[in-house]
Scaffold this motif. Structure first.
Motif, mmCIF file in Angstrom:
data_model
loop_
_atom_site.group_PDB
_atom_site.id
_atom_site.type_symbol
_atom_site.label_atom_id
_atom_site.label_comp_id
_atom_site.label_asym_id
_atom_site.label_seq_id
_atom_site.Cartn_x
_atom_site.Cartn_y
_atom_site.Cartn_z
ATOM 1 N N ARG A 22 0.754 -1.104 0.132
ATOM 2 C CA ARG A 22 -0.070 -0.043 -0.074
ATOM 3 C C ARG A 22 0.782 1.501 0.022
ATOM 4 N NH1 ARG A 22 -3.518 -0.436 5.169
ATOM 5 N NH2 ARG A 22 -1.445 -1.444 5.897
ATOM 6 N N HIS A 23 0.359 2.404 -0.610
ATOM 7 C CA HIS A 23 0.982 3.613 -0.561
ATOM 8 C C HIS A 23 0.981 4.259 0.725
ATOM 9 C CE1 HIS A 23 1.713 8.142 -0.950
ATOM 10 N NE2 HIS A 23 2.449 7.503 -2.150
ATOM 11 N N ILE A 24 1.847 5.008 1.106
ATOM 12 C CA ILE A 24 1.874 5.495 2.636
ATOM 13 C C ILE A 24 0.594 6.155 3.027
ATOM 14 C CG2 ILE A 24 3.032 7.716 2.204
ATOM 15 C CD1 ILE A 24 4.065 7.382 4.809
ATOM 16 N N THR A 25 0.158 6.824 2.016
ATOM 17 C CA THR A 25 -1.348 7.714 2.391
ATOM 18 C C THR A 25 -2.347 6.532 2.610
ATOM 19 O OG1 THR A 25 -1.871 7.798 0.062
ATOM 20 C CG2 THR A 25 -0.911 9.770 1.085
ATOM 21 N N GLU A 26 -2.377 5.377 1.852
ATOM 22 C CA GLU A 26 -3.253 4.446 1.899
ATOM 23 C C GLU A 26 -3.394 3.571 3.304
ATOM 24 O OE1 GLU A 26 -3.823 3.172 -2.850
ATOM 25 O OE2 GLU A 26 -2.387 1.991 -1.324
ATOM 26 N N ILE A 27 -1.906 3.630 3.701
ATOM 27 C CA ILE A 27 -1.644 2.820 5.046
ATOM 28 C C ILE A 27 -2.202 3.855 6.269
ATOM 29 C CG2 ILE A 27 0.003 2.138 6.683
ATOM 30 C CD1 ILE A 27 1.761 1.478 4.195
ATOM 31 N N VAL A 28 -1.967 5.105 6.302
ATOM 32 C CA VAL A 28 -2.171 6.077 7.037
ATOM 33 C C VAL A 28 -3.717 6.013 7.291
ATOM 34 C CG1 VAL A 28 -2.020 8.562 7.963
ATOM 35 C CG2 VAL A 28 0.139 7.320 7.043
ATOM 36 N N ASN A 29 -4.561 6.029 6.098
ATOM 37 C CA ASN A 29 -5.833 6.583 6.243
ATOM 38 C C ASN A 29 -6.714 5.096 6.156
ATOM 39 O OD1 ASN A 29 -5.486 9.534 6.472
ATOM 40 N ND2 ASN A 29 -4.416 9.007 4.523
ATOM 41 N N TRP A 30 -6.298 4.251 6.231
ATOM 42 C CA TRP A 30 -6.799 2.808 6.136
ATOM 43 C C TRP A 30 -8.227 2.807 7.083
ATOM 44 C CZ3 TRP A 30 -7.183 -0.757 2.634
ATOM 45 C CH2 TRP A 30 -7.576 -2.193 2.870
ATOM 46 N N GLY A 31 -7.932 3.255 8.290
ATOM 47 C CA GLY A 31 -9.327 3.265 9.253
ATOM 48 C C GLY A 31 -10.329 4.148 8.965
ATOM 49 N N GLN A 32 -10.106 4.931 8.089
ATOM 50 C CA GLN A 32 -11.274 6.167 7.603
ATOM 51 C C GLN A 32 -11.799 5.811 6.214
ATOM 52 O OE1 GLN A 32 -9.036 9.920 7.649
ATOM 53 N NE2 GLN A 32 -8.203 9.401 9.666
ATOM 54 N N PHE A 33 -11.145 4.840 5.433
ATOM 55 C CA PHE A 33 -11.946 4.481 4.161
ATOM 56 C C PHE A 33 -13.182 3.575 4.299
ATOM 57 C CE2 PHE A 33 -7.498 4.881 2.583
ATOM 58 C CZ PHE A 33 -7.582 6.348 2.276
ATOM 59 N N ASP A 34 -13.915 3.710 3.566
ATOM 60 C CA ASP A 34 -15.247 2.710 3.533
ATOM 61 C C ASP A 34 -14.810 1.465 2.775
ATOM 62 O OD1 ASP A 34 -15.383 3.410 0.714
ATOM 63 O OD2 ASP A 34 -17.056 4.600 0.905
ATOM 64 N N ASP A 35 -15.751 0.401 2.851
ATOM 65 C CA ASP A 35 -15.024 -0.917 2.097
ATOM 66 C C ASP A 35 -15.022 -0.800 0.639
ATOM 67 O OD1 ASP A 35 -14.962 -2.140 4.754
ATOM 68 O OD2 ASP A 35 -17.098 -3.054 4.578
ATOM 69 N N ILE A 36 -15.654 0.053 -0.063
ATOM 70 C CA ILE A 36 -15.573 0.193 -1.595
ATOM 71 C C ILE A 36 -14.139 0.737 -1.760
ATOM 72 C CG2 ILE A 36 -16.358 1.681 -3.450
ATOM 73 C CD1 ILE A 36 -18.956 1.322 -2.139
ATOM 74 N N LYS A 37 -13.819 1.721 -0.960
ATOM 75 C CA LYS A 37 -12.487 2.252 -1.060
ATOM 76 C C LYS A 37 -11.297 1.203 -0.752
ATOM 77 C CE LYS A 37 -9.053 5.511 -1.460
ATOM 78 N NZ LYS A 37 -8.640 6.067 -2.821
ATOM 79 N N LYS A 38 -11.501 0.652 0.270
ATOM 80 C CA LYS A 38 -10.708 -0.461 0.759
ATOM 81 C C LYS A 38 -10.562 -1.592 -0.330
ATOM 82 C CE LYS A 38 -11.053 0.183 5.708
ATOM 83 N NZ LYS A 38 -11.529 -0.553 6.727
ATOM 84 N N SER A 39 -11.765 -2.106 -0.801
ATOM 85 C CA SER A 39 -11.477 -2.927 -1.928
ATOM 86 C C SER A 39 -10.706 -2.545 -3.264
ATOM 87 C CB SER A 39 -12.929 -3.161 -2.463
ATOM 88 O OG SER A 39 -13.036 -4.177 -3.388
ATOM 89 N N ASP A 40 -10.916 -1.069 -3.496
ATOM 90 C CA ASP A 40 -10.091 -0.727 -4.412
ATOM 91 C C ASP A 40 -8.454 -0.806 -4.388
ATOM 92 O OD1 ASP A 40 -12.378 0.084 -6.085
ATOM 93 O OD2 ASP A 40 -12.450 2.198 -5.466
ATOM 94 N N ILE A 41 -8.127 -0.338 -2.971
ATOM 95 C CA ILE A 41 -6.675 -0.550 -2.674
ATOM 96 C C ILE A 41 -6.362 -1.916 -2.592
ATOM 97 C CG2 ILE A 41 -5.320 0.040 -0.712
ATOM 98 C CD1 ILE A 41 -7.235 2.435 0.068
ATOM 99 N N LEU A 42 -7.175 -2.678 -2.105
ATOM 100 C CA LEU A 42 -6.552 -4.295 -2.470
ATOM 101 C C LEU A 42 -6.622 -4.657 -3.740
ATOM 102 C CD1 LEU A 42 -8.821 -5.733 0.472
ATOM 103 C CD2 LEU A 42 -6.399 -5.136 0.584
ATOM 104 N N THR A 43 -7.156 -4.125 -4.738
ATOM 105 C CA THR A 43 -6.974 -4.368 -6.183
ATOM 106 C C THR A 43 -5.748 -3.808 -6.707
ATOM 107 O OG1 THR A 43 -9.392 -4.450 -6.620
ATOM 108 C CG2 THR A 43 -7.782 -3.962 -8.574
ATOM 109 N N ASN A 44 -5.590 -2.760 -6.105
ATOM 110 C CA ASN A 44 -3.969 -2.100 -6.313
ATOM 111 C C ASN A 44 -2.937 -2.632 -5.818
ATOM 112 O OD1 ASN A 44 -4.943 0.131 -8.010
ATOM 113 N ND2 ASN A 44 -5.348 1.551 -6.203
ATOM 114 N N VAL A 45 -3.396 -3.235 -4.609
ATOM 115 C CA VAL A 45 -2.109 -4.033 -3.810
ATOM 116 C C VAL A 45 -1.671 -5.382 -4.469
ATOM 117 C CG1 VAL A 45 -1.772 -5.574 -1.875
ATOM 118 C CG2 VAL A 45 -2.643 -3.149 -1.435
ATOM 119 N N ALA A 46 -2.727 -5.813 -5.192
ATOM 120 C CA ALA A 46 -2.256 -7.032 -6.148
ATOM 121 C C ALA A 46 -1.762 -6.973 -7.073
ATOM 122 C CB ALA A 46 -3.636 -7.992 -6.284
#
Length: 73
Positions: A22-46
């Protein structure tokens, strides 16, 4: 949704953690993101995991870097 953190934090030159990809901003703000945003991040992680194969951590995720990333939102 559970964080993909694997407790091996270390950033590459693009501020992507080479433990969870994850990018640092994705790490830092993970707890504030909704499940849709988290799912998008997980797609980028792969995608990043494949893209960064063989690269190593070049810097530690310091408190200073964490706080600076937190300010970007």
């Amino acid at each position: 949704m559970q964080s993909p953190c694997v407790a091996r934090c270390g950033l590459n030159d693009d501020d992507v953690c080479m433990g969870c990809y994850r990018h640092i901003t994705e790490i830092v703000n993970w707890g504030q993101f909704d499940d849709i945003k988290k799912s998008d991040i997980l797609t980028n992680v792969a995608r990043r995991k494949q893209e960064f194969i063989g690269q190593e951590n070049t810097q530690i995720l310091s408190r200073e870097k964490w706080l600076k990333a937190k300010e970007t939102l």
